[in-house]
Motif scaffolding. Structure first.
Motif, mmCIF file in Angstrom:
data_model
loop_
_atom_site.group_PDB
_atom_site.id
_atom_site.type_symbol
_atom_site.label_atom_id
_atom_site.label_comp_id
_atom_site.label_asym_id
_atom_site.label_seq_id
_atom_site.Cartn_x
_atom_site.Cartn_y
_atom_site.Cartn_z
ATOM 1 N N GLY A 5 0.825 -1.212 0.000
ATOM 2 C CA GLY A 5 0.000 0.000 0.000
ATOM 3 C C GLY A 5 0.856 1.257 0.000
ATOM 4 O O GLY A 5 2.083 1.181 -0.035
ATOM 5 N N PRO A 6 0.212 2.405 0.039
ATOM 6 C CA PRO A 6 0.939 3.673 -0.026
ATOM 7 C C PRO A 6 1.938 3.848 1.130
ATOM 8 O O PRO A 6 3.021 4.394 0.930
ATOM 9 N N LEU A 12 4.988 1.937 0.247
ATOM 10 C CA LEU A 12 5.683 2.598 -0.866
ATOM 11 C C LEU A 12 6.492 3.785 -0.356
ATOM 12 O O LEU A 12 7.589 4.059 -0.830
ATOM 13 N N ALA A 13 5.939 4.493 0.641
ATOM 14 C CA ALA A 13 6.621 5.678 1.162
ATOM 15 C C ALA A 13 7.905 5.306 1.895
ATOM 16 O O ALA A 13 8.835 6.102 1.967
ATOM 17 N N ASN A 61 4.408 11.942 -3.820
ATOM 18 C CA ASN A 61 4.940 11.460 -2.547
ATOM 19 C C ASN A 61 4.537 12.388 -1.413
ATOM 20 O O ASN A 61 4.923 13.554 -1.395
ATOM 21 N N PRO A 62 3.799 11.856 -0.450
ATOM 22 C CA PRO A 62 3.358 12.701 0.659
ATOM 23 C C PRO A 62 4.526 13.239 1.493
ATOM 24 O O PRO A 62 4.446 14.346 2.023
ATOM 25 N N LYS A 96 12.054 11.419 -1.580
ATOM 26 C CA LYS A 96 10.796 10.944 -0.979
ATOM 27 C C LYS A 96 11.022 10.535 0.472
ATOM 28 O O LYS A 96 10.084 10.182 1.163
#
Lengths: 296, 333
Positions: A71-72, A75-76, A104-105, A146
């Protein structure tokens, strides 16, 4: 102890061929890991599994405590620079940074901009017109900015000339030191690994044949030279990795936890390159068996 | 994702918009045709524009599928950039939904505008159309696919088909070729097999009379079929001669001999089919024996019902393809 990469019984099969089999690894957080082995040994497969680009056929893998590609959030945590350092040929350097910022948060815009300035990349230049080294740097910038916990690099310097390669690795090391990010870096050049890595994983024919801290590996391997003799007469704690014989002389590469006391041998230290090459050549590695874990 | 999609999409969007602009300019410059019932037909120029509108709307969905759909994933895989973009903070599922969703929206807008434009331009022609001319009815196959909302549904489906080919083949040019071929085959099959059955067609029993019956003769007269005139505003699917009880039958053999007592050749040399009275007698006997004609058709009044039904069908198929694509996207490494 935090683990950045843990694998148990990990395997990946493409049609009939196992690209990676029975892989067991446990790598502590914050290490710079060199992943070496001949072409087709499974380096890219292992990195792809760690990044979540592919899913395992057998076993399991955990990166920074999560399942790759789940999930995100996962990935982060993971930055991945794939082989040949892909970038969008039609997009400019600045547009690549914008892409990173949009997707990218945890994007660190200052870090990205500083790196681009520092590297001397022209923001309005299209990525397709960059040199191989510049493109690799751009891809690395996307991976670093990131702010991942782990950075996976698949042959990042393969296409670079020696000077660019040295610059890239040096820059990578500075960034790693500054941000404390763990790195797994594959290469078929052991000198690159020796320069930047503190941990080594060697793959041959889809299997891990040697894994451990580089210092430990060097401390537990010795080259023995002496009058010709049969290697099977060695003490039980001396494991022969490689042996060569002339009419009068025998040269052995052994792994042992204890000092060599037999006065017949001339004992010398082994360089990392010779050590890895011995494992790549060793016929023992051709038959399936558990990976050798080096003891402290 | 929106920014990246628009940035990557802008060239192909421009190219297709340019095509749309050319068609729009041609139709607007020509102006709508002036036609009246019983008046002279279309001028050669208007005729060209009329057929241009038809061709463009039939070809446009295929172009969308091949040029917007087929490269969507394969181009990323070919250049390796899927390994870049799928390792940012966005899952590949969200990446695909955002990208395909935004482009699908563009497909709807562009195709909708094009269909609206063509429908508007051709509306004077469609208004005077009947089953037997001077122009084809908008419910008939070739016109139906170039009017209303159906072209939009075709284009969305073609786009979804292109993306599916893209994820399966992972190479742009083969994916484009496969999209074109599959879409064409599907359209031909759907037009012939599916659309006539989308709604159960109407059936109508007609009396056979000497005034509005045409005789279709096969070969030298071994067999023949009767065709009566049909509802003027209908897409006629089939005609069949039936007996008193409504069972399909061939027209009786005596009828042919009654019309052509000396055979076809002597009738041809005599320059006709005998006297009016002789013909009426033949038809009279046919009617007396209970023969009738059954006509199967879709009336023009069903135009919008058929349009929305076909649209729903195509959109459902597009949804299925998208689901398939999402599943397959997870397999790419």
């Amino acid at each position: 102890m935090n683990t950045m990469l843990r694998a148990r019984g990990l395997g990946k099969r493409y049609r009939q061929r196992w690209a990676l089999s029975d892989c067991a690894l446990e790598i502590p957080a914050g290490r710079v890991v060199g992943l070496v082995g001949p072409n087709g040994a499974g380096k890219s497969t292992l990195l792809g599994l760690a990044a979540g680009m592919t899913t395992p056929t057998a076993g399991e893998i955990e990166v920074c405590g999560g399942r790759p590609g789940s999930g995100p959030a996962q990935l982060a945590k993971v930055g991945f620079v794939a082989q040949d350092t892909p970038t969008y040929a039609g997009l400019t350097v600045a547009e690549h940074l914008r892409l990173g910022a949009r997707l990218n948060p945890g994007w660190d815009a200052d870090l990205a901009r500083e790196r681009i300035d520092h590297l001397g990349l022209d923001p309005v230049q299209r990525a397709g017109r960059l040199s191989g080294g510049q493109r690799a740097q751009l891809a690395l910038t996307l991976g670093i900015a990131k702010r991942p916990e782990v950075l996976l690099l698949d042959e990042p310097v393969a296409a670079l000339d020696p000077l660019a390669r040295r610059g890239f690795l040096q820059d990578l090391m500075e960034t790693v030191a500054e941000h404390g990010v763990g790195v797994v870096l594959s290469s078929h050049l052991i000198t690159d690994v020796e320069r930047v890595c503190d941990h080594l994983v060697t793959l041959v024919g889809s299997r891990v044949v040697l894994a451990g801290e580089i210092d430990d590996l060097l401390a537990t391997h010795r080259r023995l030279t002496g009058p010709r003799r049969d290697p099977s007469t060695l003490p039980a704690d001396q494991h022969v990795v490689a042996a060569s014989h002339t009419d009068r002389q025998t040269t052995l590469l052994v792994r042992t936890g204890s000092p060599i006391i037999d006065p017949a041998w001339t004992v010398s230290e082994v360089g990392l390159e010779d050590l890895v090459l011995a494992y790549l050549d060793s016929p023992a590695t051709a038959t399936p068996r558990p990976a050798l874990e080096v003891l402290r | 994702m929106t920014w990246l999609t628009l940035r990557q999409f802008r060239l192909s969007a421009l190219a297709v918009s340019a095509l749309l602009a050319v068609v729009a300019a041609a139709l607007l410059a020509a102006g709508r045709p002036v036609v009246t019932v019983g008046g002279p037909g279309l001028t050669p120029d208007d005729s060209t524009h009329y057929y241009l509108g038809l061709v463009v709307l039939h070809v446009f969905p295929a172009i969308i599928g091949a040029f917007w759909g087929a490269p969507l994933i394969s181009r990323e895989v070919e250049s390796g950039t899927h390994r870049l973009v799928w390792n940012q903070g966005v899952t590949r599922t969200r990446w695909l939904l955002a990208k395909a969703g935004l482009i699908a929206l563009a497909v709807v807008v562009v195709t909708g505008l094009l269909s609206l434009l063509v429908s508007w331009w051709a509306s004077p022609v469609d208004a005077i159309a009947t089953e037997n001319g001077p122009a084809a009815l908008r419910i008939e196959p070739m016109i139906f696919g170039a009017r209303g909302v159906v072209p939009v549904a075709h284009a969305v489906f073609a786009f979804a088909l292109g993306v599916s080919a893209s994820v399966l083949l992972r190479r742009t040019v083969p994916a484009m070729a496969v999209t074109l071929v599959l879409f064409t085959v599907f359209q031909v099959a759907a037009l012939n097999l599916v659309r006539p059955e989308l709604l159960p067609p109407e059936q109508q029993i007609q009396q056979i009379s000497a005034d509005d019956t045409i005789l279709y003769i096969n070969g030298g007269g071994e067999s023949f079929e009767l065709h009566t005139s049909v509802p003027e505003h209908s897409w006629v699917l089939a005609q069949q001669t039936v007996d008193r009880n409504g069972n399909p039958v061939a027209a009786p053999a005596w009828f042919f001999e009654c019309l052509f007592p000396g055979g076809l050749d002597s009738a041809a040399s005599a320059g006709g089919v005998g006297t009016r009275e002789a013909r009426d007698a033949c038809f009279g006997r046919l009617v007396a024996e209970g023969y009738q004609q059954r006509v199967v058709h879709q009336p023009d009044s069903r135009f919008w019902t058929l349009q929305w039904t076909e649209t729903a069908l195509y959109l459902a198929l597009a949804g299925l393809l998208t689901w398939f694509t999402l599943r397959r996207t997870r397999r790419i490494s």
